[in-house]
Design a protein around this motif. Structure first.
Motif, PDB file in Angstrom:
ATOM      1  N   HIS A  31      43.513  48.359  51.318  1.00 33.82           N
ATOM      2  CA  HIS A  31      42.379  47.445  51.449  1.00 33.82           C
ATOM      3  C   HIS A  31      41.554  47.401  50.171  1.00 33.82           C
ATOM      4  O   HIS A  31      41.613  48.301  49.346  1.00 33.82           O
ATOM      5  N   ALA A  32      40.762  46.334  50.051  1.00 35.89           N
ATOM      6  CA  ALA A  32      39.845  46.170  48.917  1.00 35.89           C
ATOM      7  C   ALA A  32      38.420  46.145  49.448  1.00 35.89           C
ATOM      8  O   ALA A  32      38.156  45.634  50.546  1.00 35.89           O
ATOM      9  N   TYR A  33      37.509  46.692  48.647  1.00 37.13           N
ATOM     10  CA  TYR A  33      36.106  46.779  49.029  1.00 37.13           C
ATOM     11  C   TYR A  33      35.227  46.336  47.869  1.00 37.13           C
ATOM     12  O   TYR A  33      35.504  46.651  46.715  1.00 37.13           O
ATOM     13  N   LEU A  34      34.147  45.620  48.185  1.00 39.51           N
ATOM     14  CA  LEU A  34      33.116  45.361  47.197  1.00 39.51           C
ATOM     15  C   LEU A  34      32.096  46.482  47.324  1.00 39.51           C
ATOM     16  O   LEU A  34      31.608  46.771  48.420  1.00 39.51           O
ATOM     17  N   VAL A  35      31.807  47.102  46.204  1.00 40.15           N
ATOM     18  CA  VAL A  35      30.837  48.191  46.142  1.00 40.15           C
ATOM     19  C   VAL A  35      29.624  47.648  45.398  1.00 40.15           C
ATOM     20  O   VAL A  35      29.722  47.313  44.221  1.00 40.15           O
ATOM     21  N   GLY A  46      22.376  46.991  40.983  1.00 39.30           N
ATOM     22  CA  GLY A  46      22.768  45.586  40.894  1.00 39.30           C
ATOM     23  C   GLY A  46      24.212  45.395  40.463  1.00 39.30           C
ATOM     24  O   GLY A  46      24.755  44.300  40.584  1.00 39.30           O
ATOM     25  N   ALA A  47      24.831  46.451  39.958  1.00 39.00           N
ATOM     26  CA  ALA A  47      26.246  46.352  39.567  1.00 39.00           C
ATOM     27  C   ALA A  47      27.111  46.187  40.818  1.00 39.00           C
ATOM     28  O   ALA A  47      26.773  46.696  41.893  1.00 39.00           O
ATOM     29  N   VAL A  48      28.224  45.461  40.667  1.00 40.32           N
ATOM     30  CA  VAL A  48      29.159  45.259  41.774  1.00 40.32           C
ATOM     31  C   VAL A  48      30.571  45.516  41.259  1.00 40.32           C
ATOM     32  O   VAL A  48      30.951  45.019  40.192  1.00 40.32           O
ATOM     33  N   TYR A  49      31.326  46.283  42.030  1.00 40.47           N
ATOM     34  CA  TYR A  49      32.702  46.612  41.688  1.00 40.47           C
ATOM     35  C   TYR A  49      33.607  46.244  42.852  1.00 40.47           C
ATOM     36  O   TYR A  49      33.216  46.333  44.014  1.00 40.47           O
ATOM     37  N   ARG A  50      34.825  45.846  42.536  1.00 38.60           N
ATOM     38  CA  ARG A  50      35.842  45.632  43.565  1.00 38.60           C
ATOM     39  C   ARG A  50      36.861  46.753  43.406  1.00 38.60           C
ATOM     40  O   ARG A  50      37.525  46.849  42.371  1.00 38.60           O
ATOM     41  N   ASN A  51      36.964  47.603  44.422  1.00 40.75           N
ATOM     42  CA  ASN A  51      37.927  48.705  44.420  1.00 40.75           C
ATOM     43  C   ASN A  51      39.035  48.367  45.402  1.00 40.75           C
ATOM     44  O   ASN A  51      38.782  48.199  46.595  1.00 40.75           O
ATOM     45  N   THR A  52      40.255  48.290  44.893  1.00 40.06           N
ATOM     46  CA  THR A  52      41.421  47.983  45.715  1.00 40.06           C
ATOM     47  C   THR A  52      42.320  49.209  45.744  1.00 40.06           C
ATOM     48  O   THR A  52      42.764  49.689  44.697  1.00 40.06           O
ATOM     49  N   PHE A  53      42.569  49.710  46.954  1.00 44.22           N
ATOM     50  CA  PHE A  53      43.369  50.918  47.119  1.00 44.22           C
ATOM     51  C   PHE A  53      44.814  50.564  47.429  1.00 44.22           C
ATOM     52  O   PHE A  53      45.095  49.601  48.142  1.00 44.22           O
ATOM     53  N   SER A  54      45.741  51.345  46.892  1.00 48.67           N
ATOM     54  CA  SER A  54      47.168  51.142  47.125  1.00 48.67           C
ATOM     55  C   SER A  54      47.487  51.312  48.614  1.00 48.67           C
ATOM     56  O   SER A  54      46.699  51.874  49.379  1.00 48.67           O
ATOM     57  N   ALA A  55      48.660  50.841  49.011  1.00 49.85           N
ATOM     58  CA  ALA A  55      49.081  50.898  50.416  1.00 49.85           C
ATOM     59  C   ALA A  55      49.120  52.322  50.951  1.00 49.85           C
ATOM     60  O   ALA A  55      48.882  52.549  52.138  1.00 49.85           O
TER      61      ALA A  55
END
Length: 151
Positions: free
Chosen positions: A51-55, A60-69
């Motif tokens: 899954h991917a998550y917006l952190v 104010g910073a925003v990151y998209r973390n996408t985890f492997s299967a």
């Protein structure tokens, strides 16, 4: 195993007290190698796997973390804040610390370390980031963020 418990205790202290001092010399190379640490039973995947998550950080910073299967690596993308568009992929270490709460840590290129406690029920992240500046001085900062699953 004792060193991993110390790391988890430090993560818990970060969550409870809001501050902590971490001693890097307590960890060995084997402790930092994600392939030597189990994510739990072979048939059990962490809830963030695949899954991917917006952190969204309090700054104010925003990151998209996408985890492997399999949940054993993360691909990060800076969406907002310093270094927009920066991306990396790194192996991660994760340990379930309770319910749907996990300690997740990784080392990014450039020697940036990220250690976080994610609560998937409360949609919160407490994380400690360390880096080395241009003078060679290593420092760290503690942040609070919210998470939202996007895929």
């Amino acid at each position: 195993m004792k060193r991993q418990f110390v790391a988890l205790a430090a993560a818990a202290a970060l969550t409870l007290a809001g501050t902590a001092s971490l001693v890097a010399s307590q960890a060995s190379a084997a402790d930092l190698n994600p392939s030597t640490v189990s994510h739990g039973r072979a048939d059990h995947l962490p809830p963030f796997a695949g899954h991917a998550y917006l952190v969204t950080v309090e700054t104010g910073a925003v990151y998209r973390n996408t985890f492997s299967a399999d949940g054993k690596s993360v691909t990060g993308l800076t969406v907002k804040g310093p270094n927009v568009g920066r991306t990396f992929t790194a192996p991660d270490l994760s340990v379930q610390t309770g319910g749907r709460q996990y300690f997740i840590s990784w080392i990014e290129p450039g020697d940036v370390t990220v250690s976080q406690v994610v609560d998937f029920d409360k949609h919160t992240v407490e994380f400690y980031v360390t880096s080395t500046d241009s003078t060679g001085t290593r420092s760290g900062a503690l942040y609070h963020a919210t998470i939202a699953r996007v895929s």
